[in-house]
Design an enzyme around this catalytic site. Structure first.
Site, short mmCIF file in Angstrom:
data_model
loop_
_atom_site.label_atom_id
_atom_site.label_comp_id
_atom_site.label_asym_id
_atom_site.label_seq_id
_atom_site.Cartn_x
_atom_site.Cartn_y
_atom_site.Cartn_z
N ARG A 1 33.88 52.70 43.43
CA ARG A 1 33.42 54.07 43.23
C ARG A 1 32.32 54.51 44.17
O ARG A 1 32.21 55.70 44.48
CB ARG A 1 32.99 54.24 41.77
N ASP B 1 44.80 42.44 43.63
CA ASP B 1 43.93 41.99 42.55
C ASP B 1 44.65 42.13 41.20
O ASP B 1 44.44 43.09 40.47
CB ASP B 1 42.64 42.83 42.57
N LYS C 1 41.60 46.83 48.47
CA LYS C 1 42.02 46.11 47.28
C LYS C 1 42.93 46.99 46.44
O LYS C 1 42.59 48.14 46.13
CB LYS C 1 40.82 45.68 46.43
N LYS D 1 44.96 39.26 38.99
CA LYS D 1 44.35 38.31 38.05
C LYS D 1 45.39 37.63 37.16
O LYS D 1 45.29 37.66 35.93
CB LYS D 1 43.30 39.00 37.18
N ASP E 1 48.75 32.93 33.06
CA ASP E 1 49.90 32.63 32.22
C ASP E 1 50.21 31.14 32.35
O ASP E 1 49.46 30.41 33.00
CB ASP E 1 51.10 33.50 32.64
N THR F 1 32.48 40.53 36.12
CA THR F 1 31.11 40.99 36.29
C THR F 1 30.64 41.85 35.12
O THR F 1 29.47 42.22 35.05
CB THR F 1 30.95 41.78 37.61
#
Length: 244
Positions: free
Chosen positions: A212, A59, A32, A61, A64, A119
């Site tokens: 991570r 990614d 990603k 997002k 608009d 999340t």
């Protein structure tokens, strides 16, 4: 069995990302590319990833007005990416415009998914900050998922906790892409709605986005394989561990 793990390349530049990916010599995991890395390096790094046979989830997002999103998706569709996303909160017209932009670019294979709620969002944030008070978080996510399906999208980004209910209302073929994946006992960092790979398997997550836990590991390849193996064992045995 396809490996459902997508590694989030949350690095500040391409050099650091390439050093990390060198650990996977001979492998091409699904990766990603998020805002930080894309804004630093642009399309050239995405093209490099595709040349190295990585599958890429871009990614960004997008959120608009429909015309702007259509034009942006038409550009992104030219990158041969495998998955890209928008915010469902932009509405049905915007999501339809995003899909039309991809198709106009000939990117028929690119999966388009919508972010439902981040999340990091909690019930308190939903009600006190976003002022969505009439429904709870799970129902809000399911509602956004239904809007995304109505707009012709392929799936949504959601937490593991909502994946099964989304499948119930949108069908088994509707993709659920779940960030917030942590091995048992790992820190949750800034994500409120997290889950283990085993829980993701049971809750019908199609893809797990892991950052991570892998990129910060001393042995990233071993951790990557451990996450997949935990998911597979849970999927096959219908049992799963819980977060510590």
């Amino acid at each position: 069995m396809e490996n459902p793990v997508i590694i989030a390349l949350d690095f500040e530049n391409a050099k650091k990302a390439k050093v990390f990916l060198a650990n996977f010599d001979g492998q091409s995991p699904y990766v990603k590319v998020g805002m930080e890395l894309f804004y630093a390096e642009g399309a050239s790094f995405v093209r490099w990833l595709k040349e190295q046979n990585f599958r890429v989830f871009l990614d960004l997002k997008l959120h608009d007005i429909p015309t702007t999103v259509h034009k942006a998706m038409k550009v992104l569709g030219g990158l041969n990416i495998d998955m890209v996303n928008v915010h469902a909160a932009g509405g049905v017209a915007m999501m339809k415009a995003a899909k039309e932009g991809l198709l106009a670019a000939g990117a028929h294979h690119t999966k388009l998914i919508a972010v439902t709620q981040l999340t990091s969002t909690t019930e308190k944030v939903l009600k006190e900050e976003l002022l969505i008070k009439d429904i709870d978080l799970n129902d809000c996510v399911s509602h956004y998922a239904k809007l995304a399906k109505h707009a012709g999208l392929d799936g949504v980004v959601c937490s593991v906790q909502e994946a099964a209910s989304i499948k119930n209302v949108c069908g088994e073929d509707f993709l659920t892409v779940t960030p917030g994946i942590r091995l048992s006992g790992s820190e949750t960092h800034d994500q409120a709605r997290v889950a283990t790979p085993g829980e993701a398997a049971i809750k019908k997550s199609d893809y797990m986005v892991v950052g991570r836990s892998i990129t910060g590991a001393e042995e990233p390849v071993s951790t990557y394989e451990e996450i997949f193996n935990e998911w597979r064992e849970s999927y096959e045995n219908n049992s799963f561990p819980t977060l510590a």
